[in-house]
Write an enzyme that holds these catalytic residues in place. Structure first.
Site, PDB file in Angstrom:
ATOM      1  N   HIS A   1      -3.306  -5.955   1.086  1.00  0.00           N
ATOM      2  CA  HIS A   1      -2.614  -6.143   2.362  1.00  0.00           C
ATOM      3  C   HIS A   1      -2.532  -7.619   2.767  1.00  0.00           C
ATOM      4  O   HIS A   1      -3.447  -8.139   3.419  1.00  0.00           O
ATOM      5  CB  HIS A   1      -3.344  -5.382   3.466  1.00  0.00           C
ATOM      6  CG  HIS A   1      -3.238  -3.905   3.376  1.00  0.00           C
ATOM      7  ND1 HIS A   1      -2.286  -3.183   4.062  1.00  0.00           N
ATOM      8  CD2 HIS A   1      -3.971  -2.996   2.674  1.00  0.00           C
ATOM      9  CE1 HIS A   1      -2.429  -1.886   3.793  1.00  0.00           C
ATOM     10  NE2 HIS A   1      -3.442  -1.755   2.951  1.00  0.00           N
TER      11      HIS A   1
ATOM     12  N   GLU B   1      -0.650  -8.788   5.087  1.00  0.00           N
ATOM     13  CA  GLU B   1      -0.465  -8.843   6.541  1.00  0.00           C
ATOM     14  C   GLU B   1      -1.790  -8.779   7.301  1.00  0.00           C
ATOM     15  O   GLU B   1      -1.842  -9.096   8.492  1.00  0.00           O
ATOM     16  CB  GLU B   1       0.468  -7.714   6.997  1.00  0.00           C
ATOM     17  CG  GLU B   1      -0.140  -6.325   7.091  1.00  0.00           C
ATOM     18  CD  GLU B   1      -0.323  -5.616   5.756  1.00  0.00           C
ATOM     19  OE1 GLU B   1      -0.750  -4.447   5.760  1.00  0.00           O
ATOM     20  OE2 GLU B   1      -0.020  -6.222   4.698  1.00  0.00           O
TER      21      GLU B   1
ATOM     22  N   CYS C   1       0.840  -1.196   0.000  1.00  0.00           N
ATOM     23  CA  CYS C   1       0.000   0.000   0.000  1.00  0.00           C
ATOM     24  C   CYS C   1       0.880   1.254   0.000  1.00  0.00           C
ATOM     25  O   CYS C   1       1.556   1.528  -0.987  1.00  0.00           O
ATOM     26  CB  CYS C   1      -0.971  -0.063   1.178  1.00  0.00           C
ATOM     27  SG  CYS C   1      -2.437   0.969   0.957  1.00  0.00           S
TER      28      CYS C   1
END
Length: 227
Positions: free
Chosen positions: A194, A196, A86
């Protein structure tokens, strides 16, 4: 394996990155403030999302001029894995570690939801735990995630198999549905979704964990098993 999670003023996904590497993956990880002198003691570098420097001037532009990015470039040149997600992707682009640019989403709105991605290249150090053309689901959260590059750059990305992830339902207008790319050497990955935030089923899915497993497995193969 030891991960460095870079923290800029305005980062807000650094703890997510730290949790993914340390708790979900089971590796060593440290939060590294952007004024840190060097990154030599780390095996991989994670540049998280957020709004570094409040996105003033241009997303990632100010962070890209910081001393820590000079260190990231130095370590990347040695072949060390670097992942930018991002805002981290925006920083890598602004720093010249990856080609292209990120524009406003085609609908000019911030989007935050899960999106399906297609694994276009499963032969990188970031994607080897996936299957080629596997469809995975990862969350997006961005207002400027519309990847753009000129025709010559796109031709090069395709020729070198640098497109790692594409969107199944291109939500932001990215050229050729691109969601994530690597550099020519294959050790720097930038992506808007994302991983994560998708490392445990309790988070809504764990498709992102294999990205971190890929990095760990390739590091073990290179440095632990005597490659």
């Amino acid at each position: 394996m030891k991960f460095a999670v870079i923290v800029f003023p305005g980062s807000n996904c650094d703890r997510d990155m730290y949790h993914a590497a340390k708790d979900a993956l089971g590796a060593e990880a440290e939060l590294v403030w952007y004024q840190t002198a060097n990154l030599e003691d780390y095996d991989a570098i994670l540049v998280p999302g957020g709004f570094s420097y409040g996105d003033y001037l241009r997303c990632g532009a100010i962070a890209a001029t910081s001393h820590i990015v000079t260190e990231i470039k130095r370590e990347a040149a040695k072949g060390k894995p670097v992942l930018g997600v991002c805002n981290g992707f925006q920083i890598l682009l602004e720093a010249g570690l990856l080609p292209g640019a990120l524009l406003r989403n085609k609908n000019l709105k911030f989007m935050c939801r899960f999106e399906d991605l297609v694994v276009e290249n499963s032969k990188t150090m970031f994607s080897s735990a996936y299957e080629e053309k596997q469809v995975i689901s990862l969350p997006i959260a961005h207002g400027e995630g519309n990847y753009y590059c000129d025709d010559a750059t796109l031709k090069q990305l395709k020729a070198n198999n640098q497109i790692v992830f594409t969107y199944a339902n291109n939500p932001n207008g990215s050229v050729e549905d691109i969601a994530g790319i690597v550099n020519e050497e294959g050790n720097v990955l930038g992506m808007m979704p994302h991983p994560e935030r998708a490392v445990e089923s309790i988070l809504g899915g764990d498709d992102g964990l294999n990205l971190f497993k890929s990095v760990l497995n390739n590091w073990r193969e290179a440095y632990v098993t005597g490659a």
